[in-house]
Enzyme design. Structure first.
Site, mmCIF file in Angstrom:
data_model
loop_
_atom_site.group_PDB
_atom_site.id
_atom_site.type_symbol
_atom_site.label_atom_id
_atom_site.label_comp_id
_atom_site.label_asym_id
_atom_site.label_seq_id
_atom_site.Cartn_x
_atom_site.Cartn_y
_atom_site.Cartn_z
ATOM 1 C CE LYS A 128 -3.480 -2.798 0.584
ATOM 2 N NZ LYS A 128 -4.202 -3.247 -0.597
ATOM 3 C CG ASP A 129 0.534 3.880 -3.232
ATOM 4 O OD1 ASP A 129 1.431 3.075 -3.506
ATOM 5 O OD2 ASP A 129 -0.331 4.256 -4.036
#
Length: 508
Positions: A128-129
């Site tokens: 996930k960013d």
């Protein structure tokens, strides 16, 4: 036994049994890459010679030796430990990781540091960013929930919860997609009806499935440029791109890069670079250990594997983005064209969509594609059409687009059909990606407000802490749009937003 080990190894095992480990002390099988076959061999010896022979895996081979008092005790202790984990539900503790302003790898590395364990302990289905508040499942091998729970008091902008024991750990690719809650502030439109029409267009027609800008990094030196140098075997240029000065760096990074450029003093530059500069520090450490700066290829290989792969995958993504623009420019986005590719079966959904780590693996099951003829066109839609990421195992479209691949890559002195390299990590087999994405579970809500700093949506932690939903201010001067949307694996929310906002094309 002969069918599993062959005649030669079987005879050596018989000799081991007859001499009870005096000479030879052990027998090694030939290295076996197939984990399932190694498991069968272990189980065979456990069933038929469990009281006499011990087996263990050594660098892919299975070492067979006579049991000693130590191995028998180890075996009993291991069985007792496994029984304890099985009684709880399994040897993996699955939990939910909540994080803010950290990417997944950074968060996992912090957990490893706090717990003093290797990163192999943790596994997850995808990354996930950093620039988001994210929630994802993680598994920890043979770690008690109480130990993980105790970390919460020492974690900043991270929380762990929803612990349960399971039999299997997560692995990359074990996900169908991601759900996003996105709030756009200070939306300026003539009427809210325009918002509804635009959202309905996104819901019904989808978006061009470009790789997002985060795929290419945020600095003035794009990751695809470094990947291109690696695929060209231009190690010196790749090292220069990584180490030389670039725009947008922090002051300490600028100082380190300037010192390297002026002096080529690896030891001093290594001291100056902050530890967060992983690629730079590994390259300089390699130079320091070698005592010279000449082995650029060795320095590149010293970087973590996922980092090396990131660069070459970025180049594949760069080419793919360019090619999807060409495909839509030439043939439009309404329907398939003769010579386009489609996947036969459902393999693309689960397996091959695009995984940052496994994209060039040749161990995955074969993906079969069909080249469309005129009579095939009515049987498919634009959402079935795929384009290949360059590799030596993919098929290219049988139309003008293949010529566009060659034109673009030949400018880089690369050939889309010749992607094998002497270094395995840079030998790309390629994969396929759908040219159009279509979101699901799409809903939206407009919200009037006055305070530009007020939170306009709740995250999971807010909900747990009992915070109330932000209220709509009927006569508010500002307008917000809150969007709920689910996307398949490797589809970028930024690209869906690009379609919604009608911004310029986001490709390098």
């Amino acid at each position: 036994m002969k069918s599993l080990l062959g005649d030669d190894i079987t005879e050596k095992v018989k000799a081991l049994l007859n001499k009870e480990g005096q000479d030879p002390l052990f027998v090694d099988t030939k290295p076996e890459k197939d984990k399932d076959k190694r498991t069968i061999i272990h189980q065979f010896f456990k069933k038929h010679f469990g009281d006499k022979l011990n087996t263990e895996t050594k660098e892919g081979a299975i070492r067979i030796s006579m049991h000693t008092s130590k191995t028998r005790n180890d075996r009993r202790n291991k069985k007792h430990e496994l029984d304890q984990w099985e009684a709880m539900g399994g040897s993996f503790c699955r939990f939910v990781l909540y994080k803010e302003n950290r990417d997944t790898m950074e968060a996992i590395n912090l957990l490893c540091k706090r717990m003093k364990v290797h990163s192999r302990v943790f596994s997850y289905a995808g990354t996930k960013d950093r620039r988001a508040i994210t929630v994802q499942k993680v598994t920890a091998s043979k770690i008690k929930a109480e130990r993980l729970l105790g970390l919460n008091a020492r974690l900043h902008d991270m929380k762990l919860g929803n612990f349960e024991y399971v039999k299997e750990g997560l692995k990359l690719g074990d996900l169908k997609g991601n759900h996003f809650v996105i709030t756009l502030r200070n939306v300026q439109v003539e009427s809210e009806e325009i918002i509804n029409k635009t959202m309905n267009v996104l819901k019904e027609h989808g978006f061009i499935n470009y790789f997002g800008m985060q795929r290419f990094g945020t600095s003035s030196v794009s990751t695809y440029e470094i990947g291109r140098a690696l695929l060209q075997n231009n190690w010196e240029h790749a090292v220069d791109l990584i180490l030389n000065p670039r725009d947008g760096d922090s002051k300490d990074q600028q100082q380190a890069r300037q010192h390297w450029t002026e002096n080529h003093d690896a030891k001093k530059a290594l001291e100056l670079f902050p530890k967060r500069c992983v690629a730079e520090c590994h390259i300089l450490s390699s130079f320091v250990k070698a005592g010279h700066n000449k082995d650029c290829a060795g320095a590149i290989i010293s970087m973590p594997r996922n980092l090396r792969l990131m660069y070459v995958h970025a180049y594949q993504s760069y080419v793919w983005n360019k090619m999807v623009s060409e495909r839509l420019h030439i043939f439009g986005c309404e329907r398939p064209a003769v010579g386009d590719l489609v996947i036969l079966g459902e393999e693309l959904e689960d397996d091959i969509v695009d995984n940052d780590v496994l994209i060039n693996s040749e161990d995955k099951k074969e993906i079969k594609v069909k080249i469309l003829k005129e009579e095939d066109i009515p049987n498919y839609t634009i959402y079935d059409v795929v384009l290949p990421l360059p590799g030596h195992l993919v098929i290219y479209p049988n139309n003008n687009i293949f010529e566009k691949y060659k034109e673009l890559m030949w400018k880089d002195h690369l050939d889309p059909r010749e992607m094998k390299r002497s270094i395995k990590d840079f030998s790309l087999s390629g994969t396929y990606r759908r040219i159009m994405g279509k979101p699901i579970d799409v809903s939206w809500k407009t919200l009037r407000y006055n305070d530009p700093k007020i939170p306009l949506s709740l995250n999971d932690l807010d909900i747990i802490n009992g915070k109330t939903e932000p209220e709509n201010v009927a006569d508010g001067t500002l307008l917000a749009l809150r969007i709920h949307i689910s996307l398949s694996t490797s589809q970028y929310a930024t690209m869906a937003l690009r379609e919604l906002l009608k911004t310029s094309i986001l490709e390098p």
